[in-house]
Write a protein that holds these residues in place. Structure first.
Motif, PDB file in Angstrom:
ATOM      1  N   MET A   1       0.847  -1.178   0.000  1.00 24.76           N
ATOM      2  CA  MET A   1       0.000   0.000   0.000  1.00 24.76           C
ATOM      3  C   MET A   1       0.888   1.235   0.000  1.00 24.76           C
ATOM      4  N   SER A   2       0.719   2.076  -1.011  1.00 26.47           N
ATOM      5  CA  SER A   2       1.481   3.323  -1.107  1.00 26.47           C
ATOM      6  C   SER A   2       0.639   4.478  -0.598  1.00 26.47           C
ATOM      7  N   PRO A   3       1.282   5.420   0.078  1.00 30.07           N
ATOM      8  CA  PRO A   3       0.532   6.596   0.529  1.00 30.07           C
ATOM      9  C   PRO A   3       0.219   7.505  -0.647  1.00 30.07           C
ATOM     10  N   ILE A   4      -0.901   8.190  -0.559  1.00 28.84           N
ATOM     11  CA  ILE A   4      -1.313   9.178  -1.551  1.00 28.84           C
ATOM     12  C   ILE A   4      -1.349  10.517  -0.823  1.00 28.84           C
ATOM     13  N   TYR A   5      -0.637  11.498  -1.340  1.00 27.25           N
ATOM     14  CA  TYR A   5      -0.509  12.789  -0.682  1.00 27.25           C
ATOM     15  C   TYR A   5      -1.412  13.837  -1.330  1.00 27.25           C
ATOM     16  N   PHE A   6      -1.910  14.739  -0.489  1.00 28.29           N
ATOM     17  CA  PHE A   6      -2.742  15.859  -0.933  1.00 28.29           C
ATOM     18  C   PHE A   6      -2.310  17.109  -0.191  1.00 28.29           C
ATOM     19  N   ASP A   7      -2.360  18.239  -0.868  1.00 25.71           N
ATOM     20  CA  ASP A   7      -2.098  19.515  -0.202  1.00 25.71           C
ATOM     21  C   ASP A   7      -3.344  20.033   0.501  1.00 25.71           C
ATOM     22  N   ALA A   8      -4.519  19.703  -0.037  1.00 26.77           N
ATOM     23  CA  ALA A   8      -5.782  20.191   0.526  1.00 26.77           C
ATOM     24  C   ALA A   8      -6.643  19.025   0.987  1.00 26.77           C
ATOM     25  N   ASP A   9      -7.238  19.160   2.165  1.00 28.99           N
ATOM     26  CA  ASP A   9      -8.082  18.082   2.677  1.00 28.99           C
ATOM     27  C   ASP A   9      -9.368  17.942   1.878  1.00 28.99           C
ATOM     28  N   ASP A  10      -9.810  19.016   1.198  1.00 23.74           N
ATOM     29  CA  ASP A  10     -11.014  18.933   0.366  1.00 23.74           C
ATOM     30  C   ASP A  10     -10.822  17.941  -0.778  1.00 23.74           C
ATOM     31  N   ASP A  11      -9.648  17.991  -1.424  1.00 26.01           N
ATOM     32  CA  ASP A  11      -9.361  17.056  -2.513  1.00 26.01           C
ATOM     33  C   ASP A  11      -9.335  15.622  -1.995  1.00 26.01           C
ATOM     34  N   ALA A  12      -8.717  15.433  -0.845  1.00 34.16           N
ATOM     35  CA  ALA A  12      -8.651  14.097  -0.250  1.00 34.16           C
ATOM     36  C   ALA A  12     -10.051  13.598   0.096  1.00 34.16           C
TER      37      ALA A  12
END
Length: 88
Positions: A1-12
């Protein structure tokens, strides 16, 4: 399992809703990179189970990124045509 990064919590959150509607399990947390002191600058990290090709397809749609992903962005960055002079 690879982590997926986001700058904004809305996108996540949007990706989480889409994935969970398809039966995936998700976990979202904040993670700071080396040298970051401000908690507000920490990235949002999403873990997804099962991690498969469908998840990878959806990451680009919702604005996430994965470490080691060497694919070019869908929209190229608009760069200047030449150097700028700051002083005359």
């Amino acid at each position: 399992m690879s982590p997926i990064y986001f700058d904004a919590d809305d996108d996540a959150a949007e990706l989480i809703n889409a994935l969970e509607s398809e039966g995936y399990l998700t976990t979202l947390r904040r993670e700071g990179f080396a040298g970051e002191d401000d908690g507000e600058d920490h990235a949002w990290v999403l873990l997804v189970e099962p991690y498969d090709d469908r998840v990878i397809e959806m990451v680009d749609v919702y604005g996430g990124w994965m470490p080691g992903d060497d694919r070019l962005p869908v929209t190229p960055i608009d760069l200047p045509g030449g150097p700028k002079r700051l002083k005359d």
